[in-house]
Scaffold this motif. Structure first.
Motif, PDB file in Angstrom:
ATOM      1  N   ILE A 132      -3.745  -2.978  -4.660  1.00  0.00           N
ATOM      2  CA  ILE A 132      -3.800  -3.303  -6.062  1.00  0.00           C
ATOM      3  C   ILE A 132      -4.653  -2.250  -6.836  1.00  0.00           C
ATOM      4  CG2 ILE A 132      -4.959  -4.931  -7.831  1.00  0.00           C
ATOM      5  CD1 ILE A 132      -4.416  -7.139  -5.917  1.00  0.00           C
ATOM      6  N   ASP A 133      -5.766  -1.792  -6.112  1.00  0.00           N
ATOM      7  CA  ASP A 133      -6.505  -0.675  -6.547  1.00  0.00           C
ATOM      8  C   ASP A 133      -5.669   0.564  -6.855  1.00  0.00           C
ATOM      9  OD1 ASP A 133      -8.836   0.571  -7.622  1.00  0.00           O
ATOM     10  OD2 ASP A 133      -9.032   1.535  -5.447  1.00  0.00           O
ATOM     11  N   ARG A 152     -11.471   0.394 -12.821  1.00  0.00           N
ATOM     12  CA  ARG A 152      -9.939  -0.154 -12.886  1.00  0.00           C
ATOM     13  C   ARG A 152      -9.535  -1.434 -13.208  1.00  0.00           C
ATOM     14  NH1 ARG A 152      -9.946   4.825  -9.750  1.00  0.00           N
ATOM     15  NH2 ARG A 152     -10.154   3.535  -7.998  1.00  0.00           N
ATOM     16  N   LEU A 153     -10.537  -2.058 -12.484  1.00  0.00           N
ATOM     17  CA  LEU A 153     -10.396  -3.699 -12.367  1.00  0.00           C
ATOM     18  C   LEU A 153     -10.636  -4.279 -13.804  1.00  0.00           C
ATOM     19  CD1 LEU A 153     -11.649  -4.996  -9.054  1.00  0.00           C
ATOM     20  CD2 LEU A 153      -9.300  -4.471  -9.476  1.00  0.00           C
ATOM     21  N   PRO A 154      -9.798  -5.451 -14.153  1.00  0.00           N
ATOM     22  CA  PRO A 154     -10.337  -5.790 -15.612  1.00  0.00           C
ATOM     23  C   PRO A 154     -11.476  -6.481 -15.694  1.00  0.00           C
ATOM     24  CG  PRO A 154      -8.687  -7.513 -14.562  1.00  0.00           C
ATOM     25  CD  PRO A 154      -8.884  -6.112 -13.506  1.00  0.00           C
ATOM     26  N   LEU A 155     -12.274  -6.427 -16.925  1.00  0.00           N
ATOM     27  CA  LEU A 155     -13.552  -7.019 -16.941  1.00  0.00           C
ATOM     28  C   LEU A 155     -13.847  -8.618 -16.747  1.00  0.00           C
ATOM     29  CD1 LEU A 155     -16.229  -6.622 -17.951  1.00  0.00           C
ATOM     30  CD2 LEU A 155     -15.713  -7.292 -20.310  1.00  0.00           C
ATOM     31  N   LYS A 156     -12.854  -9.350 -16.894  1.00  0.00           N
ATOM     32  CA  LYS A 156     -12.374 -10.726 -16.430  1.00  0.00           C
ATOM     33  C   LYS A 156     -12.788 -10.729 -14.757  1.00  0.00           C
ATOM     34  CE  LYS A 156      -9.866 -14.738 -16.418  1.00  0.00           C
ATOM     35  NZ  LYS A 156      -8.450 -15.574 -16.775  1.00  0.00           N
ATOM     36  N   ILE A 157     -12.221  -9.811 -13.979  1.00  0.00           N
ATOM     37  CA  ILE A 157     -12.326 -10.022 -12.679  1.00  0.00           C
ATOM     38  C   ILE A 157     -13.362  -9.564 -12.044  1.00  0.00           C
ATOM     39  CG2 ILE A 157     -11.314  -9.200 -10.367  1.00  0.00           C
ATOM     40  CD1 ILE A 157      -9.722 -11.185 -12.074  1.00  0.00           C
ATOM     41  N   THR A 189       0.680  -1.164  -0.079  1.00  0.00           N
ATOM     42  CA  THR A 189       0.139  -0.053  -0.037  1.00  0.00           C
ATOM     43  C   THR A 189       0.886   1.341   0.038  1.00  0.00           C
ATOM     44  OG1 THR A 189      -1.527  -1.160   1.243  1.00  0.00           O
ATOM     45  CG2 THR A 189      -1.929   1.210   1.127  1.00  0.00           C
ATOM     46  N   LEU A 190       2.031   1.255   0.821  1.00  0.00           N
ATOM     47  CA  LEU A 190       2.983   2.425   0.950  1.00  0.00           C
ATOM     48  C   LEU A 190       3.622   2.573  -0.568  1.00  0.00           C
ATOM     49  CD1 LEU A 190       4.478   1.739   4.328  1.00  0.00           C
ATOM     50  CD2 LEU A 190       2.664   3.421   3.836  1.00  0.00           C
ATOM     51  N   ILE A 191       3.968   1.519  -1.274  1.00  0.00           N
ATOM     52  CA  ILE A 191       4.683   1.788  -2.671  1.00  0.00           C
ATOM     53  C   ILE A 191       3.972   1.852  -3.678  1.00  0.00           C
ATOM     54  CG2 ILE A 191       6.752   0.726  -1.394  1.00  0.00           C
ATOM     55  CD1 ILE A 191       6.273  -1.837  -2.993  1.00  0.00           C
ATOM     56  N   ALA A 192       2.602   1.488  -3.699  1.00  0.00           N
ATOM     57  CA  ALA A 192       2.006   1.021  -4.856  1.00  0.00           C
ATOM     58  C   ALA A 192       1.713   2.411  -5.762  1.00  0.00           C
ATOM     59  CB  ALA A 192       0.264   0.728  -4.501  1.00  0.00           C
ATOM     60  N   ARG A 193       1.847   3.672  -5.116  1.00  0.00           N
ATOM     61  CA  ARG A 193       1.673   4.704  -6.053  1.00  0.00           C
ATOM     62  C   ARG A 193       2.780   5.259  -6.716  1.00  0.00           C
ATOM     63  NH1 ARG A 193      -1.517   6.626  -1.404  1.00  0.00           N
ATOM     64  NH2 ARG A 193      -3.599   6.999  -1.757  1.00  0.00           N
ATOM     65  N   ASP A 194       3.946   4.550  -6.732  1.00  0.00           N
ATOM     66  CA  ASP A 194       5.208   4.699  -7.379  1.00  0.00           C
ATOM     67  C   ASP A 194       5.199   4.580  -8.889  1.00  0.00           C
ATOM     68  OD1 ASP A 194       7.714   5.068  -8.318  1.00  0.00           O
ATOM     69  OD2 ASP A 194       8.737   4.083  -6.315  1.00  0.00           O
ATOM     70  N   ILE A 195       5.298   5.786  -9.585  1.00  0.00           N
ATOM     71  CA  ILE A 195       5.076   5.265 -10.866  1.00  0.00           C
ATOM     72  C   ILE A 195       6.137   4.557 -11.402  1.00  0.00           C
ATOM     73  CG2 ILE A 195       3.673   7.714 -11.469  1.00  0.00           C
ATOM     74  CD1 ILE A 195       6.150   8.866 -12.496  1.00  0.00           C
ATOM     75  N   ASN A 196       7.529   4.544 -10.844  1.00  0.00           N
ATOM     76  CA  ASN A 196       8.481   3.578 -11.323  1.00  0.00           C
ATOM     77  C   ASN A 196       8.502   2.191 -10.916  1.00  0.00           C
ATOM     78  OD1 ASN A 196       9.842   5.862 -12.630  1.00  0.00           O
ATOM     79  ND2 ASN A 196      10.753   6.305 -10.920  1.00  0.00           N
ATOM     80  N   LEU A 197       7.488   2.004 -10.155  1.00  0.00           N
ATOM     81  CA  LEU A 197       7.313   0.627  -9.724  1.00  0.00           C
ATOM     82  C   LEU A 197       6.972  -0.469 -10.842  1.00  0.00           C
ATOM     83  CD1 LEU A 197       7.511  -1.538  -7.436  1.00  0.00           C
ATOM     84  CD2 LEU A 197       5.275  -0.900  -6.710  1.00  0.00           C
ATOM     85  N   THR A 198       7.784  -1.480 -11.174  1.00  0.00           N
ATOM     86  CA  THR A 198       7.154  -2.139 -12.244  1.00  0.00           C
ATOM     87  C   THR A 198       6.381  -3.243 -11.945  1.00  0.00           C
ATOM     88  OG1 THR A 198       9.107  -3.767 -11.970  1.00  0.00           O
ATOM     89  CG2 THR A 198       9.427  -1.834 -13.249  1.00  0.00           C
ATOM     90  N   HIS A 248      -1.125   3.230 -12.592  1.00  0.00           N
ATOM     91  CA  HIS A 248      -0.595   2.921 -13.803  1.00  0.00           C
ATOM     92  C   HIS A 248      -1.634   2.735 -14.751  1.00  0.00           C
ATOM     93  CE1 HIS A 248       2.562   2.025 -10.606  1.00  0.00           C
ATOM     94  NE2 HIS A 248       3.469   1.996 -11.523  1.00  0.00           N
ATOM     95  N   PRO A 249      -2.195   3.667 -15.297  1.00  0.00           N
ATOM     96  CA  PRO A 249      -3.496   3.516 -16.108  1.00  0.00           C
ATOM     97  C   PRO A 249      -3.082   3.062 -17.464  1.00  0.00           C
ATOM     98  CG  PRO A 249      -2.594   6.088 -16.128  1.00  0.00           C
ATOM     99  CD  PRO A 249      -1.806   5.141 -15.069  1.00  0.00           C
ATOM    100  N   SER A 250      -2.019   2.972 -17.822  1.00  0.00           N
ATOM    101  CA  SER A 250      -1.566   2.493 -19.260  1.00  0.00           C
ATOM    102  C   SER A 250      -1.189   0.959 -19.329  1.00  0.00           C
ATOM    103  CB  SER A 250      -0.311   3.117 -19.722  1.00  0.00           C
ATOM    104  OG  SER A 250       0.955   2.799 -18.951  1.00  0.00           O
ATOM    105  N   LEU A 251      -1.684   0.379 -18.247  1.00  0.00           N
ATOM    106  CA  LEU A 251      -1.651  -1.080 -18.230  1.00  0.00           C
ATOM    107  C   LEU A 251      -2.409  -1.904 -19.393  1.00  0.00           C
ATOM    108  CD1 LEU A 251      -0.901  -1.929 -14.413  1.00  0.00           C
ATOM    109  CD2 LEU A 251       0.736  -2.107 -16.310  1.00  0.00           C
ATOM    110  N   MET A 252      -1.908  -3.072 -19.732  1.00  0.00           N
ATOM    111  CA  MET A 252      -2.899  -3.678 -20.667  1.00  0.00           C
ATOM    112  C   MET A 252      -3.759  -4.534 -19.923  1.00  0.00           C
ATOM    113  SD  MET A 252      -1.999  -2.653 -23.619  1.00  0.00           S
ATOM    114  CE  MET A 252      -2.628  -4.055 -24.804  1.00  0.00           C
TER     115      MET A 252
END
Length: 581
Positions: free
Chosen positions: A450-451, A490-495, A415-424, A457-461
């Motif tokens: 996850i949320d 934001r969650l994938p349709l499948k989920i 939760t603390l690191i999730a907002r980091d845009i450089n986190l792969t 990271h909105p550009s994720l496939m």
């Protein structure tokens, strides 16, 4: 104040009982009378003191002793030549005596010329030898805490003991050396700092050990019991914590001297938590990011890396073994440095195992170790992944409750690191998947992390978002979290579809369970009671009509169940179509 000590007259200002200190200790050595009367040691080059650090500008510089007798001994120290007299020098130096005798045995100096002796490895160099020459000719020698260690080492090198001459230089320098080390906190560090230029002599002569023992004794004592003086920045060493006031000065020491001091402090019985904190303080001072700070910029890169590696390995080896004596955050920082500098893998594995054993007592903030590169993540996630994997290997026999403690810890860290845009995506998934599935009894914190990651990271496939959510399970979410997930764009349709399907199945099971729990006799009794009540008002209802009412209720339930089954089939087809797309 003037006092006499073993033939050496010291002039110093007494400051005992004051933490403010005073003037540094200063000693004036008055040697025994010399057999040769000399006026002074003349410097032919007036710029000698300014040029002593440059071999090119100091070449050909001479020292002459003004006497009525011609000099018959030339001693070369580095690029400087001293024109002296054998009688004055060999009478107080056993080493020079042997060299002169050996030269004369080889036939040197028989034609009236001067003997030449080269002392390239003399501790302290030219400055120190000039003081020794002054001593041998009967001139007084000024000594301070900065110059006493090189002078003492040089006196031992030249074998200037009392066996040759009573009140010789070894005994006089030894007396002031002990006084300077134990009388003043400030002077102890000055002496230890000056030992850097005369290694390994200072170590062999136990000067470093004496300084280390003195520092250890003072660190475990009330600072007002001795002279503190001022630190290297000119600031008074007051206002510090009663336990950690000595950290700042000890952190200025070179690694080899720091190791000696820590060993002495451990032997003195200082609390392991303080020792661990002091090591962390030293590391923070000497390491900026992962770059070692050197005074000499000419050191080659490979030597720099080698020194870094030796330093980190030394720090790891000197850590107190006691549990909780060192913080988890500092140990993670050492792992980070060790990985970058490529320290011994076995030592690094041992350190990771130690951190893994501490995870159950840590909080999420303890795992935050900063990176310093522009393109790096804000915090180093890789070292946390390594430590969690080490924990899993240790925790195979642990109870599920203990695993869940670490599960909550890692979800909080995510939760603390999730907002980091450089986190792969790879690092995020590796950390999520590092723990076994039974390490989480609730996925609410994982869902929150996850949320937050998907939002940053909105550009994720679609496939990438689905892989992130793979570890999250419907049955481990609270009712509020489930409802939020089914409405989360934001969650994938499948989920989302899967969650909706499972929600419907849950409802169907609930109705089915309710149906199976219906007792016909009980239902009949309830209806009979209701009918009996109505009979009192409207008369008796035939048993055949009662049976029809029960059958109608069962048919309604069957219809609802069929509708749920149809809905389930539709949702399954939607999931299949979304997967094909």
């Amino acid at each position: 104040m003037r006092s006499k000590m073993m033939g050496c007259r010291e002039e110093h200002q007494s400051t005992h009982g004051s933490v403010l200190g005073g003037k540094p200790n200063h000693c004036v050595i008055y040697p025994p009378k010399s057999s040769i009367v000399a006026e002074e040691l003349e410097r032919r080059n007036n710029d000698w003191l300014n040029s002593s650090s440059s071999s090119s500008s100091s070449s050909g510089t001479y020292r002459f002793v003004r006497t009525k007798v011609a000099s018959d001994l030339m001693v070369q120290v580095g690029d400087f030549s001293f024109h002296l007299h054998k009688l004055a020098m060999v009478s107080k130096s056993g080493y020079l005596n042997r060299l002169v005798f050996a030269k004369r045995s080889e036939g040197h100096g028989h034609n009236g010329g001067s003997l030449k002796i080269v002392l390239d490895d003399l501790p302290g160099g030219t400055n120190t030898f000039e003081s020794i020459a002054n001593f041998c000719y009967g001139f007084k020698v000024d000594v301070t805490a900065t110059s006493i260690a090189p002078l003492y080492c040089a006196a031992n090198f030249l074998e200037m003991s009392d066996d040759l001459h009573q009140g010789n230089l070894i005994s006089k320098t030894e007396a002031f050396l002990s006084f300077a080390i134990f009388s003043s906190w400030k002077d102890t560090f000055k002496v230890l700092k000056s030992c850097e230029s005369v290694s390994p002599w200072s170590k062999d002569l136990l000067i470093v050990k004496q300084c280390s023992d003195a520092i250890a004794w003072k660190a475990s004592t009330d600072p007002k019991a001795f002279t503190l003086g001022q630190n290297s920045n000119g600031n008074l060493n007051v206002g510090e914590s009663s336990d950690t006031w000595w950290f700042q000065d000890v952190s200025t020491l070179r690694i080899d001297h720091f190791i000696q001091v820590i060993e002495s402090i451990k032997r003195k019985g200082v609390k392991p938590e303080l020792v661990g904190s002091c090591i962390a303080h030293w590391t923070a001072k000497w390491f900026s990011g992962t770059t070692f700070v050197f005074d000499d910029p000419t050191i080659f890169k490979h030597l720099t890396q080698k020194l870094q590696r030796i330093t980190i390995e030394s720090l790891i080896n000197m850590l107190p073994a006691e549990k909780n004596s060192v913080s988890c955050n500092f140990l993670l920082y050492l792992v980070k440095l060790g990985l970058k500098i490529q320290v011994n893998s076995e030592l690094l594995s041992k350190l990771e195992t130690r951190i893994a054993s501490m995870l159950e007592q840590c909080c999420a903030q303890d795992l935050l170790v900063k990176n310093y590169g522009d393109k790096d993540t804000t915090y180093d996630v890789g070292i946390v992944i390594r430590v969690v994997k080490a924990y899993v290997l240790l925790a195979l026999k642990n109870s599920r409750a203990r695993l869940c403690i670490v599960g909550r810890l890692i979800d909080g860290y995510l939760t603390l690191i999730a907002r980091d845009i450089n986190l792969t995506l790879i690092d995020f998934k590796l950390l999520v998947d590092a723990l076994p599935t039974n390490a989480r009894s609730c996925d609410n914190n994982l869902y929150r992390a996850i949320d937050m990651y998907l939002k940053a990271h909105p550009s994720l496939m679609e496939e990438e978002r689905a892989s992130v959510c793979k570890a999250m399970e419907y049955h481990r979410l609270s009712e509020d979290a489930r409802q939020h997930a089914m409405r989360n764009g934001r969650l994938p349709l499948k989920i989302v579809t899967e969650f909706m399907l499972l929600e419907q199945v849950k409802m169907a099971r609930s109705i089915s369970v309710s149906k199976s729990n219906i007792n016909p006799r009980t239902t009949t009794q309830v209806i009979m009671k209701m009918n009996n009540k109505k009979c009192l008002e409207k008369g008796f209802i035939a048993p055949q009509k009662e049976i029809m009412l029960i059958r109608k209720e069962v048919e309604n339930m069957k219809m609802q169940l069929n509708q749920l089954q149809m809905c389930k089939l539709k949702l399954q087809k939607q999931v299949q179509r979304s997967c094909i797309k």
